[in-house]
Design an enzyme around this catalytic site. Structure first.
Site, PDB file in Angstrom:
ATOM      1  N   TRP A 196      58.545 -14.875  36.389  1.00  0.00           N
ATOM      2  CA  TRP A 196      59.017 -14.785  34.913  1.00  0.00           C
ATOM      3  C   TRP A 196      59.681 -16.081  34.881  1.00  0.00           C
ATOM      4  O   TRP A 196      59.199 -16.311  35.577  1.00  0.00           O
ATOM      5  CB  TRP A 196      60.906 -14.396  35.612  1.00  0.00           C
ATOM      6  CG  TRP A 196      61.387 -14.091  34.562  1.00  0.00           C
ATOM      7  CD1 TRP A 196      62.866 -15.128  33.823  1.00  0.00           C
ATOM      8  CD2 TRP A 196      61.560 -12.606  33.522  1.00  0.00           C
ATOM      9  NE1 TRP A 196      63.171 -14.834  33.018  1.00  0.00           N
ATOM     10  CE2 TRP A 196      62.807 -13.343  32.480  1.00  0.00           C
ATOM     11  CE3 TRP A 196      61.091 -11.927  33.483  1.00  0.00           C
ATOM     12  CZ2 TRP A 196      62.844 -12.178  31.395  1.00  0.00           C
ATOM     13  CZ3 TRP A 196      61.436 -10.835  32.462  1.00  0.00           C
ATOM     14  CH2 TRP A 196      61.827 -11.292  31.727  1.00  0.00           C
TER      15      TRP A 196
ATOM     16  N   HIS B   5      73.912 -12.021  40.871  1.00  0.00           N
ATOM     17  CA  HIS B   5      72.842 -12.085  40.045  1.00  0.00           C
ATOM     18  C   HIS B   5      73.815 -12.387  38.574  1.00  0.00           C
ATOM     19  O   HIS B   5      73.047 -13.322  37.951  1.00  0.00           O
ATOM     20  CB  HIS B   5      71.976 -11.559  40.128  1.00  0.00           C
ATOM     21  CG  HIS B   5      70.608 -11.954  39.194  1.00  0.00           C
ATOM     22  ND1 HIS B   5      70.425 -13.351  39.237  1.00  0.00           N
ATOM     23  CD2 HIS B   5      69.770 -10.987  38.273  1.00  0.00           C
ATOM     24  CE1 HIS B   5      68.766 -13.121  38.110  1.00  0.00           C
ATOM     25  NE2 HIS B   5      68.941 -11.755  38.276  1.00  0.00           N
TER      26      HIS B   5
ATOM     27  N   HIS C 159      71.626  -6.459  32.759  1.00  0.00           N
ATOM     28  CA  HIS C 159      72.366  -6.503  33.798  1.00  0.00           C
ATOM     29  C   HIS C 159      73.873  -6.004  33.881  1.00  0.00           C
ATOM     30  O   HIS C 159      74.299  -5.659  34.912  1.00  0.00           O
ATOM     31  CB  HIS C 159      71.557  -7.760  34.744  1.00  0.00           C
ATOM     32  CG  HIS C 159      70.405  -7.901  34.601  1.00  0.00           C
ATOM     33  ND1 HIS C 159      69.215  -8.422  33.854  1.00  0.00           N
ATOM     34  CD2 HIS C 159      69.512  -8.106  35.937  1.00  0.00           C
ATOM     35  CE1 HIS C 159      68.367  -8.058  34.387  1.00  0.00           C
ATOM     36  NE2 HIS C 159      68.607  -7.730  35.832  1.00  0.00           N
TER      37      HIS C 159
ATOM     38  N   GLU D 127      63.394  -4.072  41.451  1.00  0.00           N
ATOM     39  CA  GLU D 127      62.469  -4.492  39.604  1.00  0.00           C
ATOM     40  C   GLU D 127      61.226  -4.790  40.402  1.00  0.00           C
ATOM     41  O   GLU D 127      61.130  -4.612  41.292  1.00  0.00           O
ATOM     42  CB  GLU D 127      63.345  -5.667  39.275  1.00  0.00           C
ATOM     43  CG  GLU D 127      64.148  -5.395  38.383  1.00  0.00           C
ATOM     44  CD  GLU D 127      64.914  -6.893  37.388  1.00  0.00           C
ATOM     45  OE1 GLU D 127      65.872  -6.734  36.834  1.00  0.00           O
ATOM     46  OE2 GLU D 127      64.727  -7.709  38.406  1.00  0.00           O
TER      47      GLU D 127
END
Ligand SMILES: [Zn+2]
Length: 232
Positions: free
Chosen positions: A33, A73, A178, A190
C-alpha cells in the site's frame, strides 16, 4: 492392501492435494500500500557465505500481502489480532464472484442471499489482474460504502477481498468502509489471491500471526472444497 484400505488411502491423498493456497508469496520489493513500509528480507547470516546457518531479517508493514485487519486498525480501543477468535477464519466460507468491473455494489451482493455469521470471500477481477503487476494498482475493485453497510447489516463474520484494501484508493472511502465493517464486529481479510478458486463453498483455514495488540498481521490462507469435509 485390501480394496477398502486402498480406496481410503486414495481419498486421503485426494483430500491432501485438494487445498488451494489463496495467499500471495511474500518477497522483498513486493507491491505494498502506498505510504506503508516497503518489504525487505536480508540474510543476516548465510551458509552460502560460509556461516554455519542461514537466518534472515524481515521488515514489512503489518498490512503486507495476504493479511488481516484488527478492529484497532481503525477503532480506538478496538481489539488487536492477538484477541481474534479462531473461528473468525477457520470454518466454512463462501467465495462469491463479483462481476462489476469497478466496485462491489449492494445490488450484486443481495443476489447471493448472504446470511448472518458467514465468512464471505469476494472474488473480483483483481485476482487475475492486480497480483500480476509489479506496481501498486490504483484502480482495483473495492467495496462501495453502501456495500460495506449492507454486509454490516447482514452481520457477516468475516469479509475477505482480493487486493490490499476493502476500500478504494481513488475513491478514498477506505476509512468509512473499514469503520463500517470493523464497527459491526466483522473481521477483515485482505490481499487474497482467488485466481485459482471457483465461486462456491469451501472450508477456510487462515491464521494471522499472533502479534500482541497488532493492528494487522500477515496470514496464510488456504481453502478446500466443502464437499470433502461435509456441509455444516
Ligand atoms: Zn485494511
Amino acid at each position: 492392501m485390501t480394496n477398502m484400505l486402498r480406496s481410503r488411502a486414495t481419498r486421503r491423498r485426494a483430500r491432501a492435494t485438494n487445498f488451494i493456497d489463496i495467499s500471495v508469496v511474500l518477497h522483498a520489493g513486493m507491491v505494498h500500500w502506498p505510504g506503508d513500509p516497503p518489504v525487505a528480507m536480508t540474510r543476516t547470516s548465510d551458509i552460502a557465505r560460509g556461516d554455519s546457518t542461514t537466518v534472515s531479517k524481515l521488515s514489512m508493514g503489518s498490512h503486507t500481502g495476504t493479511h488481516m485487519d484488527a478492529p484497532l486498525h481503525f477503532l480506538r480501543g478496538g481489539k488487536g489480532l492477538d484477541e481474534m477468535p479462531l473461528e473468525t477464519t477457520v470454518g466454512p466460507a463462501r467465495v462469491i464472484a463479483i462481476r462489476h468491473p469497478h466496485w462491489i455494489t449492494p445490488d450484486e451482493l443481495r443476489s447471493h442471499h448472504i446470511r448472518r455469521g458467514e465468512r464471505i470471500l469476494l472474488k473480483t477481477k483483481n485476482s487475475t489482474r492486480c497480483w500480476r503487476m509489479d506496481r501498486f494498482v490504483e484502480d482495483f475493485v473495492y467495496l462501495s460504502t453502501e456495500a460495506a453497510r449492507f454486509l454490516a447489516a447482514r452481520r457477516v463474520r468475516t469479509v475477505g477481498v482480493d487486493y490490499l484494501s476493502v476500500g478504494g484508493y481513488r475513491e478514498r472511502n477506505g476509512v468509512v468502509v473499514h469503520r463500517t465493517l470493523l464497527g459491526a464486529g466483522i473481521w477483515i481479510l485482505e490481499g487474497l489471491d482467488l485466481s485459482r478458486v471457483r465461486p462456491g463453498r469451501y472450508e477456510l483455514i487462515c491464521l494471522p500471526l499472533r502479534i500482541l495488540a497488532s493492528d494487522g498481521a500477515p496470514a496464510r490462507a488456504i481453502l478446500r472444497p466443502i464437499s470433502h469435509v461435509g456441509r455444516r
